[in-house]
Scaffold this active site. Structure first.
Site, PDB file in Angstrom:
ATOM      1  N   LYS A  22      -7.840 -30.756  40.304  1.00 28.61           N
ATOM      2  CA  LYS A  22      -9.249 -31.093  40.066  1.00 28.61           C
ATOM      3  C   LYS A  22      -9.411 -32.590  39.835  1.00 28.61           C
ATOM      4  O   LYS A  22     -10.267 -33.241  40.444  1.00 28.61           O
ATOM      5  CB  LYS A  22      -9.756 -30.321  38.834  1.00 28.61           C
ATOM      6  CG  LYS A  22     -11.062 -30.841  38.265  1.00 28.61           C
ATOM      7  CD  LYS A  22     -11.529 -30.033  37.069  1.00 28.61           C
ATOM      8  CE  LYS A  22     -10.993 -30.472  35.730  1.00 28.61           C
ATOM      9  NZ  LYS A  22     -11.594 -31.694  35.168  1.00 28.61           N
ATOM     10  N   ASN A  23      -8.584 -33.140  38.919  1.00 25.80           N
ATOM     11  CA  ASN A  23      -8.794 -34.533  38.519  1.00 25.80           C
ATOM     12  C   ASN A  23      -8.314 -35.544  39.564  1.00 25.80           C
ATOM     13  O   ASN A  23      -8.507 -36.750  39.391  1.00 25.80           O
ATOM     14  CB  ASN A  23      -8.153 -34.806  37.156  1.00 25.80           C
ATOM     15  CG  ASN A  23      -8.927 -34.115  36.046  1.00 25.80           C
ATOM     16  OD1 ASN A  23     -10.059 -33.658  36.253  1.00 25.80           O
ATOM     17  ND2 ASN A  23      -8.322 -34.037  34.865  1.00 25.80           N
ATOM     18  N   ARG A  92     -18.813 -34.852  33.455  1.00 30.61           N
ATOM     19  CA  ARG A  92     -18.720 -36.282  33.163  1.00 30.61           C
ATOM     20  C   ARG A  92     -18.148 -37.083  34.325  1.00 30.61           C
ATOM     21  O   ARG A  92     -18.457 -38.259  34.491  1.00 30.61           O
ATOM     22  CB  ARG A  92     -17.835 -36.501  31.941  1.00 30.61           C
ATOM     23  CG  ARG A  92     -18.286 -35.825  30.686  1.00 30.61           C
ATOM     24  CD  ARG A  92     -17.304 -36.136  29.592  1.00 30.61           C
ATOM     25  NE  ARG A  92     -17.031 -37.574  29.579  1.00 30.61           N
ATOM     26  CZ  ARG A  92     -17.778 -38.456  28.963  1.00 30.61           C
ATOM     27  NH1 ARG A  92     -18.815 -38.081  28.275  1.00 30.61           N
ATOM     28  NH2 ARG A  92     -17.482 -39.743  29.033  1.00 30.61           N
ATOM     29  N   CYS A 116     -19.267 -35.090  24.438  1.00 29.72           N
ATOM     30  CA  CYS A 116     -18.973 -33.749  24.937  1.00 29.72           C
ATOM     31  C   CYS A 116     -18.097 -33.039  23.920  1.00 29.72           C
ATOM     32  O   CYS A 116     -17.801 -33.589  22.859  1.00 29.72           O
ATOM     33  CB  CYS A 116     -18.306 -33.805  26.304  1.00 29.72           C
ATOM     34  SG  CYS A 116     -16.610 -34.305  26.248  1.00 29.72           S
ATOM     35  N   ARG A 121     -16.415 -40.069  24.087  1.00 27.71           N
ATOM     36  CA  ARG A 121     -16.144 -40.420  25.484  1.00 27.71           C
ATOM     37  C   ARG A 121     -17.133 -41.422  26.081  1.00 27.71           C
ATOM     38  O   ARG A 121     -17.887 -41.097  27.018  1.00 27.71           O
ATOM     39  CB  ARG A 121     -16.056 -39.157  26.338  1.00 27.71           C
ATOM     40  CG  ARG A 121     -14.958 -38.233  25.848  1.00 27.71           C
ATOM     41  CD  ARG A 121     -14.783 -37.031  26.717  1.00 27.71           C
ATOM     42  NE  ARG A 121     -14.119 -37.339  27.984  1.00 27.71           N
ATOM     43  CZ  ARG A 121     -13.950 -36.439  28.937  1.00 27.71           C
ATOM     44  NH1 ARG A 121     -14.407 -35.218  28.793  1.00 27.71           N
ATOM     45  NH2 ARG A 121     -13.313 -36.760  30.045  1.00 27.71           N
ATOM     46  N   ASP A 311      -4.428 -32.949  28.270  1.00 28.15           N
ATOM     47  CA  ASP A 311      -4.965 -31.757  28.941  1.00 28.15           C
ATOM     48  C   ASP A 311      -4.027 -30.551  28.840  1.00 28.15           C
ATOM     49  O   ASP A 311      -4.364 -29.469  29.315  1.00 28.15           O
ATOM     50  CB  ASP A 311      -5.262 -32.061  30.417  1.00 28.15           C
ATOM     51  CG  ASP A 311      -6.457 -32.980  30.567  1.00 28.15           C
ATOM     52  OD1 ASP A 311      -7.212 -33.148  29.595  1.00 28.15           O
ATOM     53  OD2 ASP A 311      -6.637 -33.540  31.665  1.00 28.15           O
ATOM     54  N   ILE A 333      -5.580 -39.036  22.056  1.00 27.60           N
ATOM     55  CA  ILE A 333      -6.486 -39.500  23.126  1.00 27.60           C
ATOM     56  C   ILE A 333      -7.952 -39.212  22.790  1.00 27.60           C
ATOM     57  O   ILE A 333      -8.811 -40.078  22.929  1.00 27.60           O
ATOM     58  CB  ILE A 333      -6.132 -38.840  24.487  1.00 27.60           C
ATOM     59  CG1 ILE A 333      -4.642 -39.002  24.808  1.00 27.60           C
ATOM     60  CG2 ILE A 333      -7.012 -39.400  25.611  1.00 27.60           C
ATOM     61  CD1 ILE A 333      -4.177 -40.394  25.118  1.00 27.60           C
ATOM     62  N   ARG A 405     -14.399 -24.137  35.628  1.00 30.58           N
ATOM     63  CA  ARG A 405     -14.487 -25.554  36.007  1.00 30.58           C
ATOM     64  C   ARG A 405     -13.160 -26.056  36.561  1.00 30.58           C
ATOM     65  O   ARG A 405     -13.147 -26.999  37.362  1.00 30.58           O
ATOM     66  CB  ARG A 405     -14.868 -26.416  34.799  1.00 30.58           C
ATOM     67  CG  ARG A 405     -16.280 -26.186  34.305  1.00 30.58           C
ATOM     68  CD  ARG A 405     -16.620 -27.190  33.236  1.00 30.58           C
ATOM     69  NE  ARG A 405     -16.168 -28.510  33.639  1.00 30.58           N
ATOM     70  CZ  ARG A 405     -15.818 -29.472  32.812  1.00 30.58           C
ATOM     71  NH1 ARG A 405     -15.879 -29.296  31.520  1.00 30.58           N
ATOM     72  NH2 ARG A 405     -15.416 -30.637  33.268  1.00 30.58           N
TER      73      ARG A 405
HETATM   74  N1  EPU Z   1     -12.569 -44.547  26.563  1.00 32.07           N
HETATM   75  C1  EPU Z   1     -13.379 -45.503  26.004  1.00 32.07           C
HETATM   76  N2  EPU Z   1     -14.220 -46.181  26.835  1.00 32.07           N
HETATM   77  C2  EPU Z   1     -14.282 -45.948  28.176  1.00 32.07           C
HETATM   78  C3  EPU Z   1     -13.448 -44.973  28.727  1.00 32.07           C
HETATM   79  C4  EPU Z   1     -12.592 -44.282  27.902  1.00 32.07           C
HETATM   80  O1  EPU Z   1     -13.351 -45.737  24.804  1.00 32.07           O
HETATM   81  O2  EPU Z   1     -15.073 -46.613  28.856  1.00 32.07           O
HETATM   82  C5  EPU Z   1     -11.646 -43.783  25.693  1.00 32.07           C
HETATM   83  C6  EPU Z   1     -12.002 -42.290  25.670  1.00 32.07           C
HETATM   84  O3  EPU Z   1     -13.028 -42.005  24.736  1.00 32.07           O
HETATM   85  C7  EPU Z   1     -10.676 -41.672  25.324  1.00 32.07           C
HETATM   86  C8  EPU Z   1      -9.670 -42.589  26.029  1.00 32.07           C
HETATM   87  O4  EPU Z   1     -10.354 -43.814  26.277  1.00 32.07           O
HETATM   88  O5  EPU Z   1     -10.466 -41.736  23.936  1.00 32.07           O
HETATM   89  C9  EPU Z   1      -9.114 -42.072  27.339  1.00 32.07           C
HETATM   90  O6  EPU Z   1     -10.174 -41.568  28.129  1.00 32.07           O
HETATM   91  P1  EPU Z   1     -10.166 -41.620  29.709  1.00 32.07           P
HETATM   92  O7  EPU Z   1     -11.220 -42.563  30.165  1.00 32.07           O
HETATM   93  O8  EPU Z   1      -8.783 -41.843  30.207  1.00 32.07           O
HETATM   94  O9  EPU Z   1     -10.638 -40.132  30.079  1.00 32.07           O
HETATM   95  P2  EPU Z   1     -11.511 -39.756  31.323  1.00 32.07           P
HETATM   96  O10 EPU Z   1     -11.193 -40.652  32.448  1.00 32.07           O
HETATM   97  O11 EPU Z   1     -12.923 -39.585  30.916  1.00 32.07           O
HETATM   98  C10 EPU Z   1      -9.763 -38.133  32.410  1.00 32.07           C
HETATM   99  C11 EPU Z   1      -9.720 -36.688  32.812  1.00 32.07           C
HETATM  100  C12 EPU Z   1      -9.694 -35.837  31.550  1.00 32.07           C
HETATM  101  C13 EPU Z   1      -8.444 -36.209  30.758  1.00 32.07           C
HETATM  102  C14 EPU Z   1      -8.452 -37.703  30.423  1.00 32.07           C
HETATM  103  C15 EPU Z   1      -7.194 -38.183  29.733  1.00 32.07           C
HETATM  104  C16 EPU Z   1     -10.866 -36.697  34.921  1.00 32.07           C
HETATM  105  C17 EPU Z   1     -12.042 -36.297  35.719  1.00 32.07           C
HETATM  106  N3  EPU Z   1     -10.882 -36.387  33.621  1.00 32.07           N
HETATM  107  O12 EPU Z   1     -10.948 -38.294  31.633  1.00 32.07           O
HETATM  108  O13 EPU Z   1      -9.588 -34.479  31.983  1.00 32.07           O
HETATM  109  O14 EPU Z   1      -8.406 -35.477  29.554  1.00 32.07           O
HETATM  110  O15 EPU Z   1      -8.592 -38.459  31.661  1.00 32.07           O
HETATM  111  O16 EPU Z   1      -6.076 -37.917  30.489  1.00 32.07           O
HETATM  112  O17 EPU Z   1      -9.910 -37.242  35.463  1.00 32.07           O
HETATM  113  C18 EPU Z   1      -9.864 -32.146  31.802  1.00 32.07           C
HETATM  114  O18 EPU Z   1      -9.469 -32.046  32.980  1.00 32.07           O
HETATM  115  O19 EPU Z   1      -9.987 -31.145  31.044  1.00 32.07           O
HETATM  116  C19 EPU Z   1     -10.167 -33.466  31.255  1.00 32.07           C
HETATM  117  C20 EPU Z   1     -10.894 -33.629  30.154  1.00 32.07           C
END
Ligand code: EPU
Length: 426
Positions: A22-23, A92, A116, A121, A311, A333, A405
């Protein structure tokens, strides 16, 4: 609404084929927006999230056609630059259209995702990164409105935290920028490697794949993609954990063992026999006699890749409720990713939360009892499925749309492994 019913206590045995990730699929789908033409993505899982993303792309003017696991996306004509609240609030990852739209059309208007179930996030890194590339971003009416007059300009960008979708957004945007972009402290998840491969296949110039420094040399144009989505490491890990938790033995196939280094090590430390080939992983107990199955408590701390994935935290915690001693699960995280704990308590688990840590005192193999529980987010839900499969008696999980999902054909795959599981109307 449907609920999932599980009659627990049956060991899972056999083979399960892993779907595309998915990701990885979501950013690859977003990347097709970068350039006009008919793109071909292979091994795309059919999930609620990929369907939502197709709806979002169609809202932007993209034409889609699915043939089996192949998804054709025709991005020749885009008719909108807006990702509306209705779609973003359910997923998201919609924020991934921000980078490609600004790079191709000079404008993107994307609803802010808000908080969320697993934490606040924010998307401040995505916005900061685009501003470093010369876009002007205004926050207005719950939307981020990003504009650039002319092409984006390469720059040096540093992320405080290696954000996965933040890295993907900047990578995509920088491919069409003028000059060189260096992204420091980039995320290194395998899904990013998949995106780099797709972008390079489209004509992008990117160095540093798999490292925390990505250098992107902007090009004038890209061409349509033909790319394969990598196997879902989180789906693979979830089935491996479920097999072990039920005292079973089995193999996940069509997967990438090298994408799961931390989980496989933790399973070995817990006393599980793990064998790998290039594209399969087998787990089994040293003894088939249930009275001799003793799981050792193993601590985990979630970290960016190649550390232990957040995850797979909830699923590992469900497994650890079966250990014969105790362990500590640290979540670094996301700030609110222990929503499954209260539900696991209802099944008899002994877990105490202290800030970002949870101490699990195991109740031994088969020590949980089935109960009605509620799914709160995707991975919390899969931990309840694992607990339900391992528990004695009947577990009913409500709000299973969360599971849909991210897990393709979950009920079929579990049934093939010998689970007694079905859906019922609530
Ligand atoms: N963060 C910030 N500011 C930002 C972006 C992130 O503070 O602008 C913080 C977040 O709040 C978090 C950390 O940085 O504490 C890491 O977040 P990240 O941005 O890496 O997460 P994401 O890109 O929103 C993706 C996956 C998630 C997975 C995380 C961590 C996708 C679509 N989603 O989310 O997947 O948990 O990376 O590996 O790739 C899931 O599949 O269930 C899922 C939640």
């Amino acid at each position: 609404m449907e609920k999932l019913v599980i009659e627990g206590g049956h060991p899972l045995v056999g083979e399960v084929v892993i779907s595309g990730a998915k990701n990885a699929a979501l950013p690859l789908m977003a990347a097709t927006l970068l350039t006009p033409g008919r793109h071909c993505l292979r091994n795309v899982p059919d999930l609620r999230d990929t369907r939502t993303f197709i709806r979002l792309l169609e809202h932007l003017g993209v034409k889609s056609e699915r043939v089996g696991d192949i998804l054709y996306l025709d991005t020749t004509t885009l008719t909108s630059v807006e990702a509306p609240y209705d779609l973003v609030k359910t997923m998201r990852a919609s924020v991934l259209v921000l980078g490609p739209l600004v790079a191709r059309l000079g404008r993107a208007k994307v609803s802010l995702p808000g908080g969320c179930a697993i934490g606040a996030r924010p998307i401040d890194f995505h916005i900061m990164g685009l501003e470093r590339l010369g876009a002007i971003c205004n926050l207005d009416g719950g939307y981020v409105d990003a504009n650039s007059s002319g092409s984006l300009q390469g720059n040096v960008i540093y992320f405080d935290i290696p954000s996965v979708t933040g890295t993907e957004n900047i990578l995509m945007a920088a491919t069409l920028a003028t000059g060189e972009t260096v992204l420091n402290n980039a995320a290194k998840e395998p899904e990013i490697g998949n995106l780099v491969d797709m972008l390079v296949g489209m004509g992008a110039k990117i160095e540093g794949r798999g490292t925390d420094t990505l250098t992107i040399h902007g090009v004038d144009e890209l061409h349509p993609a033909d790319c394969v989505v990598i196997p879902d490491r989180i789906e693979a890990g979830t089935y491996l954990i479920a097999i072990v938790a039920t005292g079973g033995h089995g193999t996940v196939t069509h997967c990438r063992p090298d994408h799961l280094p931390s989980l496989l090590e933790k399973l070995r430390m817990a006393g599980v026999l793990v064998t790998e080939t290039k594209d399969s992983i087998t787990v089994e107990w040293p003894s088939a006699d249930k009275t001799e199955m003793k799981l050792k408590g193993v601590d985990i701390t979630t970290m960016p890749y190649p550390g232990y994935p957040t995850d797979l935290q909830a699923q590992f915690m469900a497994l650890m409720t079966q250990c014969s001693d105790s362990c500590v699960v640290n979540e670094t995280i996301f700030e609110n990713r222990f929503m499954h704990v209260a539900e696991l308590h209802r099944m008899g688990a002994n877990i105490r939360i202290d800030g970002h840590s949870a101490r699990v005192d195991g109740c031994g193999m088969g020590g949980l009892k089935g109960a009605p529980v509620m799914a709160t987010d995707l991975r919390a839900s899969s931990s309840l499925v694992i607990a339900g499969l391992a528990a004695a008696g009947r577990t009913e999980i409500s709000r299973i749309y969360h599971l849909e999902r991210g897990y393709e054909n979950l009920v079929d795959k579990l049934t093939k492994l010998g689970a007694k599981v079905w859906k019922e109307d609530e």
